[in-house]
Design a protein around this motif. Structure first.
Motif, short mmCIF file in Angstrom:
data_model
loop_
_atom_site.label_atom_id
_atom_site.label_comp_id
_atom_site.label_asym_id
_atom_site.label_seq_id
_atom_site.Cartn_x
_atom_site.Cartn_y
_atom_site.Cartn_z
N LEU A 65 -7.38 -5.26 8.04
CA LEU A 65 -6.54 -5.54 9.19
C LEU A 65 -5.24 -6.23 8.77
O LEU A 65 -4.15 -5.83 9.18
N ALA A 66 -5.35 -7.23 7.91
CA ALA A 66 -4.16 -7.96 7.46
C ALA A 66 -3.19 -7.03 6.74
O ALA A 66 -1.98 -7.08 6.98
N GLU A 67 -3.71 -6.20 5.86
CA GLU A 67 -2.84 -5.29 5.12
C GLU A 67 -2.17 -4.27 6.04
O GLU A 67 -0.98 -3.99 5.90
N MET A 124 0.84 -1.19 0.00
CA MET A 124 0.00 0.00 0.00
C MET A 124 0.88 1.24 0.00
O MET A 124 1.92 1.25 0.62
N ASN A 125 0.41 2.28 -0.64
CA ASN A 125 1.11 3.55 -0.55
C ASN A 125 0.49 4.38 0.58
O ASN A 125 -0.51 3.99 1.16
N ALA A 126 1.10 5.51 0.90
CA ALA A 126 0.66 6.30 2.06
C ALA A 126 -0.80 6.74 1.94
O ALA A 126 -1.55 6.68 2.92
N LYS A 127 -1.23 7.14 0.75
CA LYS A 127 -2.61 7.59 0.57
C LYS A 127 -3.58 6.43 0.77
O LYS A 127 -4.59 6.56 1.44
N THR A 128 -3.26 5.28 0.18
CA THR A 128 -4.10 4.10 0.33
C THR A 128 -4.10 3.64 1.77
O THR A 128 -5.13 3.27 2.32
N ASP A 129 -2.92 3.68 2.41
CA ASP A 129 -2.79 3.26 3.79
C ASP A 129 -3.67 4.11 4.70
O ASP A 129 -4.35 3.59 5.58
N THR A 130 -3.69 5.43 4.48
CA THR A 130 -4.52 6.32 5.29
C THR A 130 -6.00 6.00 5.08
O THR A 130 -6.77 5.94 6.04
N ALA A 131 -6.41 5.80 3.85
CA ALA A 131 -7.80 5.47 3.56
C ALA A 131 -8.18 4.13 4.18
O ALA A 131 -9.26 3.97 4.76
N ALA A 132 -7.28 3.14 4.08
CA ALA A 132 -7.55 1.82 4.66
C ALA A 132 -7.66 1.91 6.18
O ALA A 132 -8.54 1.29 6.78
N ARG A 133 -6.79 2.69 6.79
CA ARG A 133 -6.82 2.85 8.24
C ARG A 133 -8.13 3.49 8.68
O ARG A 133 -8.76 3.06 9.64
N GLU A 134 -8.57 4.53 7.97
CA GLU A 134 -9.83 5.20 8.32
C GLU A 134 -11.02 4.28 8.13
O GLU A 134 -11.95 4.29 8.93
N ARG A 135 -10.99 3.47 7.07
CA ARG A 135 -12.09 2.53 6.85
C ARG A 135 -12.12 1.47 7.94
O ARG A 135 -13.19 1.13 8.46
N LEU A 136 -10.94 0.94 8.30
CA LEU A 136 -10.89 -0.06 9.37
C LEU A 136 -11.37 0.55 10.68
O LEU A 136 -12.10 -0.09 11.44
#
Length: 194
Positions: free
Chosen positions: A55-57, A1-13
């Motif tokens: 969570l896994a990612e 994941m890149n930083a932008k995707t990581d931030t979006a994934a974290r917020e969704r989780l």
């Protein structure tokens, strides 16, 4: 994941955790024996298809570029985490194996304390990150750390999904154990108005 995707994934989780796993304004006794007015039951998030994938990612990302040989932790909370994380590591082409630590060895069969290793597999000399779903005092995570060390593994860090911020960082510091969390209780309590 890149930083932008990581931030979006974290917020969704975080949104999934808030919806499925966080309760505020309750009267509950935690596994540590402490009383609390808020609670995290991470199993609904860990067993939700989207929650499990995110969570896994995020756990895999949190392991950083210097990946351990294994992720493992105390049953029951760590079992879904390590299962999904090892699968995600395979999909990314950066395999990290997994195991879990029983609270006590089975009294039958192989009588193992550490489960998930093949017949000729050992964690001796391997770098391990111990994972946990929710950390309060940190004592449960240290049980897994002790089991890994007794088996000859080197625990390089304890990683929790949610730190309740009730002493785990101090417990880990006293044990000389690096400690990190994907989320803290304050992120949920603030959002809920507590």
């Amino acid at each position: 994941m890149n930083a932008k995707t990581d931030t979006a994934a974290r917020e969704r989780l975080k949104a999934i955790i808030r919806e499925k796993s966080f309760r505020d304004g309750v009267d509950i006794t935690l596994a540590s024996g402490r009383k609390s007015d808020f609670y995290f039951n991470m199993k609904p998030t860990m067993l939700d298809p989207e929650g499990a994938a995110l969570l896994a990612e995020l756990v895999l990302d949190a392991l950083g570029p210097d990946r351990p040989d294994y992720v493992g932790g105390l049953e029951m909370g760590a079992v879904p985490i390590v299962s999904w994380t090892t699968a995600a590591s395979h999909r990314r082409g950066v395999p990290v194996a997994a195991f879990f630590v029983r609270k006590k060895a089975k009294e039958h069969g192989a009588r193992l304390l550490i489960e998930g290793l093949g017949p000729d597999e050992t964690i001796e000399g391997c770098r391990v990150v111990v994972v946990e779903d929710v950390t309060t005092t940190g004592e449960s995570a240290l049980k897994a750390v002790d089991a890994v060390r007794a088996a000859g593994g080197e625990v390089v860090r304890v990683l929790t999904l949610v730190d309740r911020q009730e002493g785990a960082d101090e417990t880990m510091a006293k044990a000389g154990m690096p400690f990190s969390a994907l989320f803290t209780a304050a992120e949920f309590r603030t959002a809920s108005g507590s």
